[in-house]
Structure formats: C-alpha cells, structure tokens
Design a protein around this motif. Sequence first.
Motif, short mmCIF file in Angstrom:
data_model
loop_
_atom_site.label_atom_id
_atom_site.label_comp_id
_atom_site.label_asym_id
_atom_site.label_seq_id
_atom_site.Cartn_x
_atom_site.Cartn_y
_atom_site.Cartn_z
N CYS A 165 1.17 3.09 -3.19
CA CYS A 165 0.06 3.88 -3.72
C CYS A 165 0.32 5.36 -3.44
O CYS A 165 0.80 5.72 -2.37
CB CYS A 165 -1.26 3.45 -3.08
SG CYS A 165 -1.74 1.75 -3.45
N PRO B 267 -11.29 2.72 -4.64
CA PRO B 267 -10.01 2.02 -4.53
C PRO B 267 -9.60 1.40 -5.88
O PRO B 267 -10.41 1.25 -6.77
CB PRO B 267 -10.27 0.95 -3.48
CG PRO B 267 -11.72 0.97 -3.18
CD PRO B 267 -12.37 2.07 -3.93
N GLU C 3 0.82 -1.22 0.00
CA GLU C 3 0.00 0.00 0.00
C GLU C 3 0.85 1.25 0.00
O GLU C 3 0.44 2.31 -0.50
CB GLU C 3 -0.92 -0.02 1.22
CG GLU C 3 -1.91 1.13 1.26
CD GLU C 3 -2.87 1.06 2.45
OE1 GLU C 3 -3.53 2.10 2.71
OE2 GLU C 3 -2.93 0.02 3.10
N SER C 4 2.05 1.11 0.52
CA SER C 4 2.90 2.29 0.59
C SER C 4 3.30 2.80 -0.79
O SER C 4 3.75 3.93 -0.94
CB SER C 4 4.16 1.96 1.40
OG SER C 4 4.88 0.91 0.77
#
Length: 361
Positions: A16, A28, A13-14
């Motif tokens: 993104c 999302p 997720e980092s």
Amino acid sequence: MGTYGPKPGATGESECEPCPAGMFCSSPGLSQPTGPCLQGYYCTRGAVSRAPIKHRVDAASFLLTGNDICPPGHYCPNGTGYPVPCLPGSFSASLGLKSQRECQPCPAGLYCSQSGMSDPSQMEPCNEGYVCLEGNSAPCPHDGIHGYRCPKGFYCPEGTGLEIPCEPGMFSPMLGASACLPCPAGTACRHAATVEPVSCPRGHHCPPQTAIPLPCPAGTMNRLEGAVSSSACKLCPVGRFCRGNANWEPDGLCSAGYYCEGGATDAVPRSTPEYPRSGPCPSGHYCPEGTLVPVACPVGTLNNATGFFCASVGLSSPTGPCAAGFYCPANFSSFSPTAFVCPKVLWFLVPVLMALSLLRM
C-alpha cells in the motif's frame, strides 16, 4: 487510512502506498486518493483528512513536513503538497492563507528582501535618500512602482515611506537628499519644498535660513538685491522721505516749510528719538521743497514792514527801528539803523503839507 493501493494483486500492507502530496485518503481499502486537500492546508504525504492539523508534523524539524494548516509567510491553494512562500516584497503573519493575494505587501518605508517572511522584525528600513512604497523588496528602489529616489525640494531619512517637503527657509537642490539645507544669507526660501533659493529683494534683508524677507523699516531704504543683514538698510537721503517699510528708493521730496536731514518717514517729517534731525523749518530760516538743512534769512531781511532794520542773519524779528533822520523802506535789505538819509527838501515841505491838510478839513 492515509494509504491507497493503486495496483491489483497486492500481497501485503507494505504494497500500500502513502497518500500522495496534495491529496488525502480518508478510509481504508482505497484504490485512489479520496481527493485534494482543502485550500489553506497542505498535505505532504499520507494525509487522512482534507483539512489536517499537525498530522505527522515533526516539531523538531525546520522543514515543512507532514500535514497541517498553512503556516505564516506562506499560502496554500487547493491540493497543496508543500506551502508556497509569499514572494519578496510581501509577508504574512497569519495561518491558513489560501492564495498569493492574501499575502500582505511589505509596509511603506521598509523592504522585504526574502520570500516566506512572517515577522515584521525580519523587515529592514529603506535606505536614506529613497522612498519605499508598499510591496518593496529592495533597500534602494528606483522603478517608480515600489519606490524611487527622493525628489528635489524634499528629504528622505532612513525608513521613508513618503518624501517630506523642506520647510520654508530650507531647500534641497538635488535628488536623493536625506536632509534639507538652510537657505544661504542673502536669499529666501519662501515656500515648502523649495528647490532653489531666490535672491533677497530690494528693500529687504535676508539672514541665513530666511523664509520671509525682512523689510527695511520706515525711514530707511536698500537699493540692492541680496542683502544679508539689517546694515544694508540705509537712512533715507537728506531732503527726501521713505514712507512705510521695504523701501528701495525715496518716495519723494520733503514738503516746503520742513527740512529732512536724513531718515525722514513722511513728506511732513517730525523729529523723533530715532530720527531727531528732521522737522518744521525753524524761525529765522526758510525751507524750500527738498530742504536738507534750514537756510538762514539773509542780513537785512524782515517781514513786509517799514521803519526797521535787520543787522544779522537768521532773525525771527527786526533788530530795531531806523534812527531819526533816516528811513528804511519795505522789501529792502536794511541792515543798519541809518540805511538812508531823509532828503533835506522834505523838511521845507512840512509847513506846506500841514496847510494843505487844514484846507481839506
């Protein structure tokens, strides 16, 4: 939501990225932002709605961060990342402005020197001597579009949005006046917005701050311009009359049979409490046209009659009849009762004249 992944092969997720400024990411799994934020709103980063309200806004910060409706003093076109401040000379107290055209011009009489102004208390009054039109950003404008120096004939106190004309009796000879000047004594300022006073006309007088020159009253006159007080109004000359007001010269000679010792108001003057020295010619005198003082009839004069004498001047009737044995002819200056001795030859003719008168009967 509020992020997107533009690069393939992300492992966490980092990787993104927050939705970029001016854009929103509403779901999302996006590889690109959903679209631009709506006009009237701003999206600095990570917006999840096209019309965000207080999303990620730091209330403790003075900086416009987060995503929200466009604040006062700013406008936000379509896809705005950071609110655009209204230009100097304009302001806005409303939320959600969409374009620069919606910023309001600074009111006349005031100036808005800073950008992004939202409160009228931030505005300052225009300097005295100047006119500030709408949309002005300087205290002393002179471009003719946003303002100008106060014109001649007008005055402009602090905070003037439209020049004020000087009242009658006042004038303003220079540009940039903050107050009008009183018209000097001996001059008149007849109209509003006077630039230069005019000299007080003849037949009038003008104290300080005169709008309408004051006329000299009937029976008086003033030959000169620029009189400052009523003392300039002099009595009409002897033997003449000044009819009506505002005379600068006599109207003519007083009529024959009357005398005018000064201050006469008509060709046939009458004695008044104000001007007691004029009126009809008195008995025992005569008054030609333009008489200053009645002239006494001379010694020995009388009306057209015989047998009387006049022993002094100024008589309205004869002194008495001639003495016996003397005669006083008509139209002759008889000043004594024994003016002419009757001739002796006339005594001898009396019987003859009597006899002739009897024969005619």
